[in-house]
Design a protein around this motif. Structure first.
Motif, PDB file in Angstrom:
ATOM      1  N   GLU A   7       0.839  -1.190   0.000  1.00 42.48           N
ATOM      2  CA  GLU A   7       0.000   0.000   0.000  1.00 42.48           C
ATOM      3  C   GLU A   7       0.868   1.232   0.000  1.00 42.48           C
ATOM      4  O   GLU A   7       1.840   1.324   0.722  1.00 42.48           O
ATOM      5  CB  GLU A   7      -0.879   0.033   1.260  1.00 42.48           C
ATOM      6  CG  GLU A   7      -1.980  -0.991   1.267  1.00 42.48           C
ATOM      7  CD  GLU A   7      -3.081  -0.697   0.292  1.00 42.48           C
ATOM      8  OE1 GLU A   7      -3.340   0.474  -0.006  1.00 42.48           O
ATOM      9  OE2 GLU A   7      -3.691  -1.654  -0.192  1.00 42.48           O
ATOM     10  N   SER A   8       0.527   2.205  -0.801  1.00 42.43           N
ATOM     11  CA  SER A   8       1.198   3.490  -0.739  1.00 42.43           C
ATOM     12  C   SER A   8       0.472   4.348   0.279  1.00 42.43           C
ATOM     13  O   SER A   8      -0.566   3.979   0.800  1.00 42.43           O
ATOM     14  CB  SER A   8       1.154   4.172  -2.108  1.00 42.43           C
ATOM     15  OG  SER A   8      -0.147   4.650  -2.351  1.00 42.43           O
ATOM     16  N   GLY A   9       1.015   5.539   0.517  1.00 39.98           N
ATOM     17  CA  GLY A   9       0.406   6.437   1.476  1.00 39.98           C
ATOM     18  C   GLY A   9      -0.993   6.870   1.081  1.00 39.98           C
ATOM     19  O   GLY A   9      -1.805   7.198   1.913  1.00 39.98           O
ATOM     20  N   SER A  10      -1.305   6.886  -0.224  1.00 46.98           N
ATOM     21  CA  SER A  10      -2.607   7.353  -0.675  1.00 46.98           C
ATOM     22  C   SER A  10      -3.620   6.231  -0.818  1.00 46.98           C
ATOM     23  O   SER A  10      -4.752   6.465  -1.191  1.00 46.98           O
ATOM     24  CB  SER A  10      -2.461   8.071  -2.024  1.00 46.98           C
ATOM     25  OG  SER A  10      -2.111   7.147  -3.020  1.00 46.98           O
ATOM     26  N   ASP A  66       7.286  10.508   1.864  1.00 47.26           N
ATOM     27  CA  ASP A  66       7.263   9.525   0.782  1.00 47.26           C
ATOM     28  C   ASP A  66       6.412   8.312   1.123  1.00 47.26           C
ATOM     29  O   ASP A  66       6.358   7.884   2.274  1.00 47.26           O
ATOM     30  CB  ASP A  66       8.682   8.988   0.504  1.00 47.26           C
ATOM     31  CG  ASP A  66       9.548   9.950  -0.265  1.00 47.26           C
ATOM     32  OD1 ASP A  66       9.016  10.883  -0.882  1.00 47.26           O
ATOM     33  OD2 ASP A  66      10.783   9.753  -0.251  1.00 47.26           O
ATOM     34  N   ALA A  67       5.782   7.743   0.104  1.00 43.15           N
ATOM     35  CA  ALA A  67       5.242   6.393   0.209  1.00 43.15           C
ATOM     36  C   ALA A  67       6.430   5.459  -0.006  1.00 43.15           C
ATOM     37  O   ALA A  67       7.256   5.705  -0.888  1.00 43.15           O
ATOM     38  CB  ALA A  67       4.185   6.155  -0.860  1.00 43.15           C
ATOM     39  N   ILE A  83       2.710   9.811  -6.668  1.00 40.01           N
ATOM     40  CA  ILE A  83       1.873   8.637  -6.421  1.00 40.01           C
ATOM     41  C   ILE A  83       0.498   8.803  -7.069  1.00 40.01           C
ATOM     42  O   ILE A  83      -0.131   7.825  -7.472  1.00 40.01           O
ATOM     43  CB  ILE A  83       1.763   8.294  -4.912  1.00 40.01           C
ATOM     44  CG1 ILE A  83       1.301   6.839  -4.717  1.00 40.01           C
ATOM     45  CG2 ILE A  83       0.819   9.223  -4.192  1.00 40.01           C
ATOM     46  CD1 ILE A  83       2.286   5.806  -5.071  1.00 40.01           C
TER      47      ILE A  83
END
Length: 121
Positions: A7-10, A66-67, A83
């Motif tokens: 999972e990325s931050g978004s 950052d992610a 992202i």
């Protein structure tokens, strides 16, 4: 080593293929970088005939916002603006007679320039 999408931050997902991770880690190690901390920065920048292009470079550590995607032993750092363009993408490494290199398979792209170096979402 992780083999699943991270999972990325978004909340968007990004995948790294095993071959891309192996090649990036090999290159970082050849430059004396610690792959447990360092990573590959993947970003989107203005440029190219279609408007946007990808950039990549090795970095010693991620920025605070950052992610960080970790798969197959590789850490990929993606800034919050990028992202939005590359969520859902797959980072691949392709080899062959025409040359080897990293490639981003991006489902958000609606058009690419003729040479494939830039894109539009």
């Amino acid at each position: 080593m992780s083999t699943e999408s991270a999972e990325s931050g978004s909340g968007s997902r990004m995948t790294v293929t095993e071959s891309a991770a192996e090649e990036a880690c090999r290159l970082m190690e050849s430059e004396g970088m610690d792959t447990d901390v360092s990573g590959l920065r993947l970003f989107v920048q203005q440029g190219g005939c279609a408007g946007l292009s990808y950039g990549m470079r090795f970095e010693a550590e991620p920025e605070e916002d950052d992610a960080v995607v970790e798969q197959h032993g590789l850490r990929v750092f993606v800034d919050p603006a990028s992202i939005n363009y590359i969520g859902g993408s797959t980072l691949q490494f392709e080899g062959g007679l025409q040359g080897a290199g990293f490639h981003v398979e991006n489902p958000n792209v609606v058009s690419e320039c003729g040479c494939g170096e830039s894109f539009r979402t």
